[in-house]
Design a protein around this motif. Sequence first.
Motif, short mmCIF file in Angstrom:
data_model
loop_
_atom_site.label_atom_id
_atom_site.label_comp_id
_atom_site.label_asym_id
_atom_site.label_seq_id
_atom_site.Cartn_x
_atom_site.Cartn_y
_atom_site.Cartn_z
N LEU A 26 10.18 -1.10 -2.21
CA LEU A 26 10.01 -1.54 -0.83
C LEU A 26 9.30 -2.87 -0.66
O LEU A 26 9.53 -3.57 0.33
N VAL A 27 8.41 -3.21 -1.59
CA VAL A 27 7.71 -4.50 -1.48
C VAL A 27 7.69 -5.18 -2.85
O VAL A 27 6.62 -5.42 -3.43
N PRO A 28 8.88 -5.50 -3.40
CA PRO A 28 8.94 -6.02 -4.77
C PRO A 28 8.26 -7.37 -4.94
O PRO A 28 7.93 -7.75 -6.06
N THR A 29 8.04 -8.09 -3.86
CA THR A 29 7.36 -9.40 -3.95
C THR A 29 5.90 -9.32 -3.52
O THR A 29 5.31 -10.34 -3.17
N SER A 30 5.33 -8.11 -3.56
CA SER A 30 3.94 -7.94 -3.14
C SER A 30 3.01 -8.91 -3.87
O SER A 30 3.15 -9.15 -5.07
N ARG A 31 2.07 -9.45 -3.12
CA ARG A 31 1.07 -10.36 -3.70
C ARG A 31 -0.18 -9.62 -4.15
O ARG A 31 -1.10 -10.23 -4.70
N PHE A 32 -0.21 -8.32 -3.92
CA PHE A 32 -1.42 -7.55 -4.20
C PHE A 32 -1.27 -6.76 -5.48
O PHE A 32 -0.22 -6.21 -5.78
N LEU A 42 2.75 -0.84 3.53
CA LEU A 42 3.74 0.24 3.57
C LEU A 42 3.76 1.02 4.87
O LEU A 42 4.52 1.98 4.99
N ALA A 43 2.97 0.65 5.84
CA ALA A 43 2.96 1.40 7.11
C ALA A 43 3.78 0.68 8.18
O ALA A 43 3.50 0.80 9.37
N LEU A 44 4.84 -0.03 7.75
CA LEU A 44 5.57 -0.89 8.67
C LEU A 44 6.90 -0.31 9.13
O LEU A 44 7.40 -0.69 10.19
N THR A 45 7.53 0.56 8.34
CA THR A 45 8.83 1.12 8.70
C THR A 45 8.79 2.63 8.49
O THR A 45 7.93 3.14 7.75
N PRO A 46 9.72 3.38 9.11
CA PRO A 46 9.74 4.83 8.89
C PRO A 46 9.90 5.22 7.43
O PRO A 46 9.23 6.16 6.95
N ILE A 47 10.75 4.52 6.68
CA ILE A 47 10.94 4.85 5.27
C ILE A 47 9.67 4.59 4.48
O ILE A 47 9.24 5.44 3.68
N CYS A 91 7.27 7.25 2.42
CA CYS A 91 6.90 7.08 1.01
C CYS A 91 5.38 7.07 0.83
O CYS A 91 4.85 7.63 -0.14
N LEU A 92 4.69 6.44 1.78
CA LEU A 92 3.23 6.45 1.73
C LEU A 92 2.71 7.88 1.86
O LEU A 92 1.73 8.26 1.19
N GLY A 93 3.38 8.69 2.69
CA GLY A 93 3.00 10.09 2.79
C GLY A 93 3.21 10.83 1.48
O GLY A 93 2.40 11.70 1.11
N ASP A 94 4.29 10.50 0.76
CA ASP A 94 4.51 11.10 -0.56
C ASP A 94 3.37 10.76 -1.52
O ASP A 94 2.91 11.60 -2.29
N LEU A 95 2.94 9.52 -1.46
CA LEU A 95 1.85 9.10 -2.34
C LEU A 95 0.55 9.80 -1.95
O LEU A 95 -0.23 10.22 -2.82
#
Length: 290
Positions: free
Chosen positions: A210-216, A226-231, A235-239
Amino acid sequence: MPTLHLADITFANRPSQLPLLSRLANILAASPAVTHLLVRGSLAHGTADRLSDVDFVVGVQDAALPAFARALDDLMSVEAGALLPGWRDTIVADLGGVGMVFLVPDEGHLHQIDLYLVPASHVPHLRATVATAVLLDREPALAPAEDTAVAERFAAEFFARPRTCAELLIEHLVLAVLLHKRVKRGQRFVAYSEWHRLHTATKDLIKTALVPTSRFWGWYQLREELALTPISRACLGDLEAAISGPAVPAASDVDAAVERTLALVERSCPEALHGLEDAISAYRTYLELM
């Protein structure tokens, strides 16, 4: 076909994995690029139980190491019946080569096969520092410095390459097999370590999808990213569910983690499942039998 020296290891412990070890040894030794086959771990030490993995060190002509490593998935799938492509082993110590883990069915069980490929020029040093039993010992061709450099560069690039979603899914599946063994043996400290490694693979899978170019780096800024879209929120809930479990898992926790990961992959990067449907169905069956 070269002669494989199985007598010593057979006499030492007669492990139940011996027929599988012999079959794999013959498959690997058939390649003229292979110079050495060494067994390490519990099978070499005579302490194997029915859950023990088959742990090979494979010496390969230095110049041939990259091509042999790239062909290994096909070799293990076609000749050995491995369920899944190999996992780039990030647990094994650095012995100067590259490690891969395969899951191979045999006699109704799913076996963990650890293959560590090492340049032939490194084998003498490895044999002097790591306890092994020798199955095959061919005299390698003298490797010029440029061939050794090719092998060393390949090993460095092998582990530096970013993992794909499919590779991270395979990492989950392999780690689940390892964790089931730890739970059965009561190895709580090792189970704790590998359980955390599985959670980290879940985080890496979500970020890769979902964020392959993450700077973090690492675990930082996950909620912000990761709290920006329903998907991504799902996924954040899975984590969250993964890290809210026990510090040391039971078998049921490991099974739940596998199912959660498969659902996460289907939601966030379904292309990672392409071609693996039958293998995953078989994997689930073998996991039930462990």
